[in-house]
Design a protein around this motif. Sequence first.
Motif, PDB file in Angstrom:
ATOM      1  N   ALA A 124       1.041  -1.388  -0.179  1.00 10.07           N
ATOM      2  CA  ALA A 124      -0.451  -0.204  -0.227  1.00 10.07           C
ATOM      3  C   ALA A 124       0.548   1.173   0.323  1.00 10.07           C
ATOM      4  N   ALA A 125       0.836   2.401  -0.944  1.00  9.66           N
ATOM      5  CA  ALA A 125       0.808   3.712  -0.713  1.00  9.66           C
ATOM      6  C   ALA A 125       0.262   5.010  -1.082  1.00  9.66           C
ATOM      7  N   PHE A 126       0.114   5.837  -0.123  1.00 10.21           N
ATOM      8  CA  PHE A 126      -0.425   7.185  -1.239  1.00 10.21           C
ATOM      9  C   PHE A 126       0.360   7.759  -1.551  1.00 10.21           C
ATOM     10  N   VAL A 127      -0.317   7.885  -3.054  1.00 17.64           N
ATOM     11  CA  VAL A 127       0.682   9.047  -4.517  1.00 17.64           C
ATOM     12  C   VAL A 127      -0.744   9.856  -4.731  1.00 17.64           C
ATOM     13  N   ASP A 128       0.013  11.580  -5.494  1.00 14.71           N
ATOM     14  CA  ASP A 128      -0.759  12.763  -5.474  1.00 14.71           C
ATOM     15  C   ASP A 128      -1.346  12.488  -6.677  1.00 14.71           C
ATOM     16  N   ALA A 129      -1.612  13.096  -7.228  1.00  7.78           N
ATOM     17  CA  ALA A 129      -2.369  13.630  -8.603  1.00  7.78           C
ATOM     18  C   ALA A 129      -0.855  13.211 -10.052  1.00  7.78           C
ATOM     19  N   SER A 130       0.188  13.554  -9.815  1.00  5.78           N
ATOM     20  CA  SER A 130       0.668  13.028 -10.373  1.00  5.78           C
ATOM     21  C   SER A 130       1.237  11.654 -10.330  1.00  5.78           C
ATOM     22  N   GLY A 131       1.606  11.311  -9.023  1.00 11.63           N
ATOM     23  CA  GLY A 131       1.748   9.874  -8.527  1.00 11.63           C
ATOM     24  C   GLY A 131       3.293   9.517  -7.654  1.00 11.63           C
ATOM     25  N   GLY A 132       3.299  10.593  -7.330  1.00 15.64           N
ATOM     26  CA  GLY A 132       4.645  10.662  -6.434  1.00 15.64           C
ATOM     27  C   GLY A 132       3.935   9.923  -4.875  1.00 15.64           C
ATOM     28  N   GLN A 133       4.899   9.501  -4.530  1.00 11.60           N
ATOM     29  CA  GLN A 133       4.202   9.152  -2.988  1.00 11.60           C
ATOM     30  C   GLN A 133       4.934   9.735  -1.836  1.00 11.60           C
ATOM     31  N   LEU A 134       3.385   9.468  -1.196  1.00 10.49           N
ATOM     32  CA  LEU A 134       3.323  10.408  -0.216  1.00 10.49           C
ATOM     33  C   LEU A 134       4.176   9.819   1.604  1.00 10.49           C
ATOM     34  N   GLY A 135       4.485  10.019   1.978  1.00 11.84           N
ATOM     35  CA  GLY A 135       4.914   9.483   3.317  1.00 11.84           C
ATOM     36  C   GLY A 135       5.290   8.167   3.342  1.00 11.84           C
ATOM     37  N   PRO A 136       6.796   7.608   3.960  1.00 11.46           N
ATOM     38  CA  PRO A 136       6.665   5.718   4.250  1.00 11.46           C
ATOM     39  C   PRO A 136       5.644   4.809   3.720  1.00 11.46           C
ATOM     40  N   ASP A 137       6.696   3.678   3.322  1.00 13.20           N
ATOM     41  CA  ASP A 137       5.575   2.910   2.952  1.00 13.20           C
ATOM     42  C   ASP A 137       4.694   2.591   4.680  1.00 13.20           C
ATOM     43  N   PRO A 138       3.783   1.962   4.236  1.00 11.59           N
ATOM     44  CA  PRO A 138       3.336   1.207   6.096  1.00 11.59           C
ATOM     45  C   PRO A 138       4.344   0.147   6.484  1.00 11.59           C
ATOM     46  N   VAL A 139       3.919   0.164   7.209  1.00  9.84           N
ATOM     47  CA  VAL A 139       4.709  -0.744   8.511  1.00  9.84           C
ATOM     48  C   VAL A 139       3.379  -1.803   8.247  1.00  9.84           C
ATOM     49  N   ARG A 140       3.894  -3.015   8.775  1.00  6.34           N
ATOM     50  CA  ARG A 140       3.438  -4.283   8.915  1.00  6.34           C
ATOM     51  C   ARG A 140       3.125  -4.778  10.595  1.00  6.34           C
ATOM     52  N   ALA A 141       1.631  -4.994  10.571  1.00  2.00           N
ATOM     53  CA  ALA A 141       0.999  -4.773  11.976  1.00  2.00           C
ATOM     54  C   ALA A 141       1.231  -6.394  12.584  1.00  2.00           C
ATOM     55  N   PRO A 142       2.265  -7.039  13.420  1.00  2.00           N
ATOM     56  CA  PRO A 142       2.526  -8.097  14.067  1.00  2.00           C
ATOM     57  C   PRO A 142       0.993  -9.449  13.148  1.00  2.00           C
ATOM     58  N   SER A 143       0.920 -10.358  13.032  1.00  5.94           N
ATOM     59  CA  SER A 143       0.011 -11.326  12.504  1.00  5.94           C
ATOM     60  C   SER A 143       0.878 -12.710  11.652  1.00  5.94           C
ATOM     61  N   SER A 144      -0.421 -13.361  12.277  1.00  6.85           N
ATOM     62  CA  SER A 144       0.225 -14.622  10.849  1.00  6.85           C
ATOM     63  C   SER A 144      -0.968 -15.030  10.379  1.00  6.85           C
ATOM     64  N   PRO A 145      -0.035 -14.421   8.817  1.00  7.65           N
ATOM     65  CA  PRO A 145      -0.787 -14.705   7.935  1.00  7.65           C
ATOM     66  C   PRO A 145      -1.274 -16.256   7.697  1.00  7.65           C
ATOM     67  N   GLY A 146      -2.135 -16.384   6.937  1.00  4.21           N
ATOM     68  CA  GLY A 146      -3.056 -17.547   5.892  1.00  4.21           C
ATOM     69  C   GLY A 146      -3.325 -17.335   5.050  1.00  4.21           C
ATOM     70  N   THR A 147      -3.251 -18.626   4.418  1.00  6.07           N
ATOM     71  CA  THR A 147      -3.433 -18.474   2.470  1.00  6.07           C
ATOM     72  C   THR A 147      -4.718 -18.420   2.511  1.00  6.07           C
ATOM     73  N   VAL A 148      -5.300 -17.249   1.454  1.00  7.69           N
ATOM     74  CA  VAL A 148      -6.912 -17.317   1.681  1.00  7.69           C
ATOM     75  C   VAL A 148      -7.666 -17.917   0.266  1.00  7.69           C
ATOM     76  N   THR A 149      -8.681 -18.996  -0.319  1.00  5.79           N
ATOM     77  CA  THR A 149      -8.935 -18.656  -1.507  1.00  5.79           C
ATOM     78  C   THR A 149      -9.685 -18.567  -1.595  1.00  5.79           C
ATOM     79  N   LEU A 150      -9.450 -17.926  -2.552  1.00  6.73           N
ATOM     80  CA  LEU A 150     -10.763 -16.683  -3.069  1.00  6.73           C
ATOM     81  C   LEU A 150     -11.520 -17.454  -5.245  1.00  6.73           C
TER      82      LEU A 150
END
Length: 218
Positions: A124-150
Amino acid sequence: MANTSRPVRRTALLASAAALLGLVGACGSESSTSTAPRPTQAPRTTTVDPGAATGAATTPAATAAPSDTAGSASASARTDGRCRTGELRAEVGRVDPGAGQRNFPIVLTNTSDRTCTVRGYPGAAFVDASGGQLGPDPVRAPSSPGTVTLAPGKSAWAGLSFSSPQISGARTATPAALLVTPPDEHDPIRVAWTAGEVPVGGDESSVKVTALEPGTGP
């Protein structure tokens, strides 16, 4: 004497004539034997078994019965593998404020005609109208990722949260869009951002993202 020799000569002539006739007859018999046509022998006919000649079986080849293996493999290929960027739609759900936080669900929906999987954290990244990134990349919150079947039409969501700028006093900017990148992919999906200002610097400016889980949000 004259009368005696005449019969003898006559007898001798007769004997000579008989011998000559016998010789002529013998010659005629040999000529006939040597020139007479000999019996013609019919050509030998050989029957060849094409199967025996080539080593091939002479019985009709057996036709293999149809198998479900190919179909199963095809079905397996369609139900395995991660979801690609082009197979997903990204949306940002309604804000869920609480305890000085602003929380948004990032929703990924399978728009393809096959079942696929997602696992882990979206980018995830916030960008302005010209595509420039605003702020740093989001930090990953601690969790236990699992596979999600869609399955086709099904969704997974991850939480995007940050401290309310009015409370934290962080430096802010108003993004034009949020770029969402599915796990293990490189191409992002651009989602228009309409939720106002976000922190991009200063104290308490961190934006956090959680791992994907089934559904569209809390």
